[in-house]
Design an enzyme around this catalytic site. Structure first.
Site, mmCIF file in Angstrom:
data_model
loop_
_atom_site.group_PDB
_atom_site.id
_atom_site.type_symbol
_atom_site.label_atom_id
_atom_site.label_comp_id
_atom_site.label_asym_id
_atom_site.label_seq_id
_atom_site.Cartn_x
_atom_site.Cartn_y
_atom_site.Cartn_z
ATOM 1 N N ASP A 1 -5.640 2.240 -3.862
ATOM 2 C CA ASP A 1 -6.870 2.010 -3.101
ATOM 3 C C ASP A 1 -7.206 3.213 -2.216
ATOM 4 O OD1 ASP A 1 -4.897 1.613 -1.188
ATOM 5 O OD2 ASP A 1 -5.654 -0.333 -0.495
ATOM 6 N N ASP B 1 -0.848 1.368 -4.735
ATOM 7 C CA ASP B 1 -1.753 0.321 -5.243
ATOM 8 C C ASP B 1 -3.143 0.864 -5.533
ATOM 9 O OD1 ASP B 1 -2.290 0.564 -2.459
ATOM 10 O OD2 ASP B 1 -3.154 -1.439 -2.391
ATOM 11 N N ASP C 1 -2.337 6.389 -3.864
ATOM 12 C CA ASP C 1 -1.158 5.688 -3.346
ATOM 13 C C ASP C 1 -0.719 4.601 -4.335
ATOM 14 O OD1 ASP C 1 -3.233 3.900 -2.911
ATOM 15 O OD2 ASP C 1 -2.575 3.315 -0.900
ATOM 16 N N SER D 1 0.826 -1.200 0.000
ATOM 17 C CA SER D 1 0.000 0.000 0.000
ATOM 18 C C SER D 1 0.866 1.257 0.000
ATOM 19 C CB SER D 1 -0.969 -0.041 1.177
ATOM 20 O OG SER D 1 -1.957 0.943 1.051
#
Length: 577
Positions: A307, A305, A303, A150
């Site tokens: 999400d 990834d 960010d 993340s």
């Protein structure tokens, strides 16, 4: 300092076991240097699934992210899947983000799944986490894995495991997977030899399906059509958002998107930021500079990834201000419920969700609109689980958590910055179309419902000693709750670990309905809430502080906001945090 016997035993297993030469050399070098602190942290335990799956610093060791911990986790997941679905053709999906080694770890994961006779849908290039969740559901998979850490620093990587509903594992399945991983006593039990016939590459066809279904969710296409040239600045912060956010905005109808070029190339070293985290003001420096240059209406940053999303808007003095996760989440829910209401779509079957540490302003909005709301534990997996439980019974409009993660619609079971970027842009167009702005919409919301101010204080405590210190802090608060916070009496203690709510005035205890979790909440007589919680994925203890006061008019915002800020400081001082 000496190494503990158990740690040394694990080190020797790695030195004498079936591990590659490079790994053994790395361990031997640390032994030769007598780097006992680093060795202890690398080997004192095995990485465990937390709220975000497997996550840690990359390197050699049982408490590090590497080929072997990834392989062991995957073998345990295979064993769980083959036991849970005997005689069925088990399919899984795998994706990875832009981090260093994410593509390599994704390959290792595919190797192990395929070697166990499981069919793998493998994204052939980096993709966002929410698309992986979508693919699990869309392709009829029993599980999915996303290789990501993340928004953690570049030294980290990780592994998010998903169930057949496209959500991260919750009880009892999370424990069942962990048990299967724990049963693996030797690396020799992990099947690393890929069977190519079991690996199928996927990509653009899933992208288009996902984008088309997101576009169908749009509530205010007419407002977008009139405001299509809304000036939007977007940064993927060197991550996966670049693969889908620009396309999603284009499909929604936005024609005036400016990319932050310096951050648009995927790069696991995240060269332009200290942390690739849209919660940090520093990560949006370049985006804000670009926004000022072109006089943008909206700034979006996702960010690695994709999400989570951070946003900035112009205030009434013409300055760009960052909105926090509670503000953006409250605005989204307020917009969605208002737009659904305008279209006559609120029938009583809809619901929204937030987590227990997310602003109660969202609850107040839902109450006024007569829409059912739910609170879940922290971590989006709980929102996903609730959505799965209510599927076909009620309609999920949207939900989110204070840590910049939101979801609109039922396409995935995790926070989704792709759909969020599209809807934050739509919401901005909706208010601009009414002659307002997102900033003024926020002030109007505060005048209607009260000004809610939330702050998060995180204290980092690294390594084994840090974990022990965090545990001691929680015990202290559990056994000796503060009598007052910020000048107001603490009247309620909610202990989610014990599953009890205690009225501190009468001593009466009632049962909490949520699953057990190491979270404490102190509620004061004037409605302030402080939540204390150790992070499930980082070496931190987090204090979430929420205060509120009526706002008589927009002009009083700055003064009331400053007063509430002082109250937060007083509360944190009382906690000595």
């Amino acid at each position: 300092m000496q190494l503990e016997a158990a740690t040394l035993s694990t080190i020797n297993q790695w030195l004498n076991g079936n591990y590659d030469t490079k790994t053994k050399e790395e361990i031997q070098q640390l032994l030769d240097k007598e780097a006992f602190t680093e060795l202890t942290d690398s080997f004192y335990r095995s990485l465990e699934f937390g709220t975000g799956g497997l996550r840690g610093i990359m390197g050699a060791g049982s408490n590090r992210i590497n080929k072997y911990t990834i392989g062991t986790a995957t073998q345990g997941l295979c064993n769980y899947l083959l036991k849970k679905y005997p005689g069925e053709k088990v399919k899984v999906a795998i994706a990875h983000d832009s981090r260093n080694n994410s593509d390599y770890f994704a390959g290792i994961t595919a190797d192990v799944f395929s070697a166990n006779g499981i069919h793998v849908y493998f994204f052939k290039a980096l993709r966002p986490t929410p698309e992986l969740s979508f693919a699990v559901r869309e392709l009829g998979c029993k599980s999915g894995v996303m290789l990501t850490a993340s928004h953690n620093p570049k030294e980290y990587n990780g592994y998010k495991a998903y169930g057949e509903d496209g959500g991260q594992f919750t009880a009892p399945d999370d424990t069942m997977v962990m048990d299967e991983v724990a049963k693996i006593s030797s690396i020799d039990e992990v099947k690393f030899d890929r069977i190519d016939a079991n690996v199928e590459l996927i990509g653009e066809e899933i992208d288009q399906l996902y984008l088309d279904k997101i576009t169908e969710l749009s509530v205010s296409p007419e407002a977008i059509a009139r405001q299509k040239d809304l000036k939007i600045v977007y940064s993927p912060i060197h991550g996966t958002g670049i693969t889908l956010v620009p396309q999603a905005l284009a499909q929604f109808g936005f024609t005036n998107l400016t990319l932050v070029e310096e951050q648009s190339q995927p790069d696991g070293n995240f060269p332009t930021v200290v942390y690739p985290n849209p919660e940090e003001k520093e990560a949006l420096t370049l985006a804000l500079k670009k926004a000022e240059e072109i006089d943008a209406d909206l700034v979006l940053a996702t960010d690695p990834d994709a999400d989570r999303v951070g946003i900035a808007v112009k205030n009434n003095d013409g300055e760009f201000v960052l909105l926090n996760g509670n503000q953006t989440g409250s605005l989204l829910i307020n917009y969605l419920l208002s737009a659904w209401e305008e279209k006559g779509k609120l029938t009583g079957d809809q619901y929204i969700v937030k987590t227990i540490v997310t602003s109660n302003l969202i609850e107040e909005i839902a109450k006024k609109k007569n829409v059912t709301y739910y609170n879940t534990l922290t971590g989006f997996k709980w929102i996903g689980q609730l959505m799965t439980n209510l599927q076909g019974k009620k309609t999920f409009i949207g939900g989110g958590e204070e840590s910049y993660g939101y979801l609109i619609g039922e396409l995935v079971r995790d926070k989704d910055a792709i759909v969020s970027c599209a809807f934050i842009s739509e919401m901005t167009a909706f208010y601009k179309d009414k002659g307002s702005s997102l900033y003024n919409a926020m002030l109007d919301m505060y005048v209607e419902y009260g000004l809610y101010k939330e702050e998060l204080v995180s204290i980092t405590k690294k390594g084994k000693t840090g974990a022990e210190e965090i545990k001691a802090m929680m015990e202290k608060f559990r056994n000796n709750p503060p009598a007052t916070l910020g000048g107001a009496q603490v009247v309620t203690l909610k202990d989610y670990e014990l599953g009890t709510e205690t009225d501190l005035l009468s001593g009466e205890k009632t049962k909490l309905e949520l699953p057990k979790s190491d979270v404490l909440q102190f509620i004061t007589a004037d409605g302030s809430i402080v939540s204390a919680r150790p992070s499930g994925t980082e070496p931190k203890i987090k204090f979430y502080c929420s205060v509120n006061a009526p706002l008589k008019d927009k002009e009083s915002f700055k003064e009331t906001d400053a007063r509430l800020g002082d109250k937060v400081k007083a509360i944190m001082k009382d906690l000595e945090a």
